[in-house]
Design a protein around this motif. Sequence first.
Motif, mmCIF file in Angstrom:
data_model
loop_
_atom_site.group_PDB
_atom_site.id
_atom_site.type_symbol
_atom_site.label_atom_id
_atom_site.label_comp_id
_atom_site.label_asym_id
_atom_site.label_seq_id
_atom_site.Cartn_x
_atom_site.Cartn_y
_atom_site.Cartn_z
ATOM 1 N N ARG A 261 0.813 -1.230 0.000
ATOM 2 C CA ARG A 261 0.000 0.000 0.000
ATOM 3 C C ARG A 261 0.838 1.268 0.000
ATOM 4 N NH1 ARG A 261 -5.304 -0.245 1.190
ATOM 5 N NH2 ARG A 261 -5.183 1.736 2.332
ATOM 6 N N SER A 262 2.116 1.157 0.339
ATOM 7 C CA SER A 262 2.967 2.346 0.248
ATOM 8 C C SER A 262 3.129 2.800 -1.198
ATOM 9 C CB SER A 262 4.336 2.059 0.862
ATOM 10 O OG SER A 262 5.012 1.050 0.130
ATOM 11 N N GLY A 263 3.031 1.884 -2.147
ATOM 12 C CA GLY A 263 3.131 2.243 -3.561
ATOM 13 C C GLY A 263 1.814 2.165 -4.295
ATOM 14 N N CYS A 264 0.816 1.499 -3.667
ATOM 15 C CA CYS A 264 -0.499 1.352 -4.308
ATOM 16 C C CYS A 264 -1.570 1.547 -3.252
ATOM 17 C CB CYS A 264 -0.623 -0.026 -4.968
ATOM 18 S SG CYS A 264 -2.206 -0.325 -5.797
ATOM 19 N N PRO A 265 -1.922 2.788 -2.915
ATOM 20 C CA PRO A 265 -2.868 3.053 -1.816
ATOM 21 C C PRO A 265 -4.245 2.435 -2.028
ATOM 22 C CG PRO A 265 -1.695 5.053 -2.467
ATOM 23 C CD PRO A 265 -1.395 4.033 -3.503
ATOM 24 N N ARG A 266 -4.659 2.253 -3.275
ATOM 25 C CA ARG A 266 -5.989 1.702 -3.526
ATOM 26 C C ARG A 266 -6.036 0.188 -3.379
ATOM 27 N NH1 ARG A 266 -5.676 4.784 -8.274
ATOM 28 N NH2 ARG A 266 -5.770 2.859 -9.497
ATOM 29 N N CYS A 267 -4.893 -0.439 -3.269
ATOM 30 C CA CYS A 267 -4.837 -1.903 -3.258
ATOM 31 C C CYS A 267 -5.356 -2.468 -1.940
ATOM 32 C CB CYS A 267 -3.409 -2.389 -3.478
ATOM 33 S SG CYS A 267 -2.818 -2.144 -5.166
ATOM 34 N N THR A 268 -6.033 -3.605 -2.049
ATOM 35 C CA THR A 268 -6.487 -4.375 -0.894
ATOM 36 C C THR A 268 -5.672 -5.664 -0.838
ATOM 37 O OG1 THR A 268 -8.718 -3.485 -1.082
ATOM 38 C CG2 THR A 268 -8.444 -5.519 0.193
ATOM 39 N N VAL A 269 -5.062 -5.907 0.317
ATOM 40 C CA VAL A 269 -4.145 -7.039 0.461
ATOM 41 C C VAL A 269 -4.763 -8.065 1.397
ATOM 42 C CG1 VAL A 269 -1.820 -7.773 1.102
ATOM 43 C CG2 VAL A 269 -2.187 -5.501 0.098
ATOM 44 N N THR A 270 -4.778 -9.321 0.977
ATOM 45 C CA THR A 270 -5.233 -10.441 1.805
ATOM 46 C C THR A 270 -4.111 -11.466 1.862
ATOM 47 O OG1 THR A 270 -7.518 -10.085 1.101
ATOM 48 C CG2 THR A 270 -6.985 -12.203 2.133
ATOM 49 N N GLU A 271 -3.581 -11.681 3.049
ATOM 50 C CA GLU A 271 -2.517 -12.680 3.179
ATOM 51 C C GLU A 271 -2.812 -13.588 4.361
ATOM 52 O OE1 GLU A 271 0.066 -13.299 5.432
ATOM 53 O OE2 GLU A 271 -0.363 -11.710 6.875
ATOM 54 N N THR A 272 -2.531 -14.867 4.199
ATOM 55 C CA THR A 272 -2.742 -15.861 5.254
ATOM 56 C C THR A 272 -1.448 -16.543 5.654
ATOM 57 O OG1 THR A 272 -3.237 -17.512 3.535
ATOM 58 C CG2 THR A 272 -5.102 -16.328 4.497
#
Length: 882
Positions: A261-272
Amino acid sequence: MVRGRLPLVVRRALAEPLLLAAAFGSILLATTAISALLLHAGSATQAGVRRALETAPLAATATVVTSSVTAGDFAAADRAVRAGIAHAHGEVPVRVTVRVESASYALKEDDRGGQPVLTRFAAYEGLDGQADLVSGRWPTEGTAVALSEPAARAMGVSTGDEFTVVGRLDGKSVRVRVAGVFRLRDPDDPRWKGEEMLRYGTQTGDFTSRGPLVMPAGAFLGRFATGVSARWLAEPDLRRLSSDRLRPFSASVAAVSADVRSGCPRCTVTETLSGTLLRLDRGALVARSTMLVPVLQLLVLSAYALALTARLLAEHRRMETALLRSRGGGSPRLAATAAGEALLIALPCAPVAPFLAPVLLRLMSAFPWIEATGVAPPRAPDGATFAVAAAVALACAAMLAAPPLLAARRTYVEEQAVLGRADRPGLVQRAGADVALLVLAALAVWRLRAQDAPEVTRLDGELGLDPLVGAGPALALLCGGMAALRLVPAVARVAERATRRRPGFGPAVAARQVSRRPARYSGPALLLTMATAIGVLSLTTAATWRGAQEDRAMHLAGAALRVSALPGDDARTFTALPGVAAAVPAHRATVVANGADATLIAADAAHLSRVLLLRPDLSELSPATLTSRIAGSAGQPLPVVVTPGLADTTRITAGTAAIPIRVVGVVTAMPGTPEGTPALLADLTALRGQGAQGAGWPVTEWWLAADGNDTTPAATALARRDVVDVATLTAGHRDDPTAAGLQGALLLGFAAALAFAVLGFLVNAAVSARERRGEFAVLGALGVSFRQTLGLLAAEQSFVVGLSLAGGVALAVAVSAAVVPPMVTAGYATGGGLPVLLHVPWLQVAALAVAVLAVLLVIVAGLARSLHRREPAAVLRSGEAS
């Protein structure tokens, strides 16, 4: 002449070859076994971590990033996402693929009454490596597209056809041409999760969609400037990740959202992945902790065996030590001599044991259940093994030197006075330390049963082994054995009174001997009791672990075989297969109960009891009774069997439909669901009769019973179907390196315990017989036969052997009931699992007792033969000369 020039400590050691050889054997056995156990714990844990990482589902390891993009900012977003993922994963290789998808388009020819059939354009990075062309070629430019084989079939088009689609947002028409048709190599690959239209060609919801229309990424971005959604999938390669890197790597991966998100503020990240790594790290810690239990048991046993040998050596030399002291030998000189002798015996074991440990592990790996795990024993020791061996050897040297140092304080006159006294209880017993140990062991066992695993959170926030909990079984065995020592004098007095007025030479003399000097027999009795208890505890733990694995597999399967349903399946489809005794249709769905998700299983109640694998202790009612209760009637609340957390539920929600239910039974855990999952069991016919969703309760799976519980023929016939096989699940649990690691550690501890027992018994019996040569010489001169000598020794040792075997088995069963179920539960490193049932393998326990008894009787017979062969006159003359 050469011997006279040797140092005093060497000459003194050579004067007692039997005892010092026994001490050397005990130290070498202790250092080798403990080094091997620690090596095995490390290799098994690492192998378990490696297998878990290799077989972890993509949903547990992948990172998914989604965002809406335009043609102008896609390149920048793509770079930011890839850079953030790479930074978070550090040195671990990671493969990132992107899928971009357009807004919906309508197939112009299928627009009917405002309910058109929809499609979407999409570009998949790397799709050509995951699919094969059926016809045509992959599109390269323009409006050429590729379709999956199911999509082409559903849309009624083939390679070379053209058709028009209309944008739902802008109303613009696009003429497309089918350049090729492809087939996914594995539609069930986890990377296609959520891509139902790509997998099946059709997606049904509020609208019916077909497609997608696959284009090259460049052509896609050149045509669709807005209304584009992007999805990046990061797949890390975890095969080379070591167990010591799990927690640091988890912390790094947890920061992936901030990095992206530091380079892509609109991005939603899902990590498991970070949560998976933390659970795996905790599991590895629990596995190592659990495998340390045999190490601690062996430490206690080896310490006592060595202390017994050291005490025998000190008693044999106490007159010699007193003479040296009376002739001017000061305490420092005697201490230096004792320490030098102990180091002379112990230090050679430190460099030798690490090289013997891998050999011992290779021998152990020949056992089938350990070989099946694929855990390769280490070929060479590491630095930690040498350090452990050195530490154990030094500790053994200190224990070997301690009794001579304590005995050096008495003078010759004091030693003569001691010889005339009867045996007294040891200092430890006089001080009540065995009672204190009992309290400590009870506290350790209570803590083990009260918490989920033998671990604690340290002040720095890291998990670590709770030493008190890990030592609980060893402390319980030690204090139980010490408490049993108090029975030796009492049993001896009872035996003396019982044999006093009966004919027979051996029993009467043996009972008198044990009654007069019980301390002589207490040491070997404690050693044999602990060794027997460790052996039985090892057998019980291994049997309980295997039983728990079988129970877990049966619970997860729910039936001998569980098969995903396909169109056209009916009961005859499966009962015609070899070995299938019954087939029951079922529907599985996720519903909402008490505000949380729960699993609903609806099956044909009329035949469900024939296939349901329900462990008897999980329900107060039999499967037949439970399944008969869920058969309902129209107009009544749906009768269900539930897990405990849902016992008060009166309504469930499936989609938008609310269904009233009536609980008719409770099971601790629902077969066919993961452990700890809230679940409900209902009759499929009764569920359909509720009217909710009507025909929306299709058969999703079939539950099968196998003749003689042999699933192999049917599983082979269903090889191309999605099958849950209880035999395969059981083998998977048994072949898990972590599970087999504990069994391997128990096997090593078991073998070492028996070796210590035999060695300690042999040395004690040999020394006792040597000290009593004069007594046996007098008996021989009086005409005592070999049979009478053998009977005397056998009767004496029967007190030790019989009491030790009976006490060891009773002690092991009591300790097993207290510590084995929670220890096995902790080994799963998960909460909410099935209750673990204790399994005591009585046939194996009986075989162990018979084997130990046979070996000890052979030792007694050999000693009796040796004593009887000595000439009485020569022995008596040597006694007079001394």
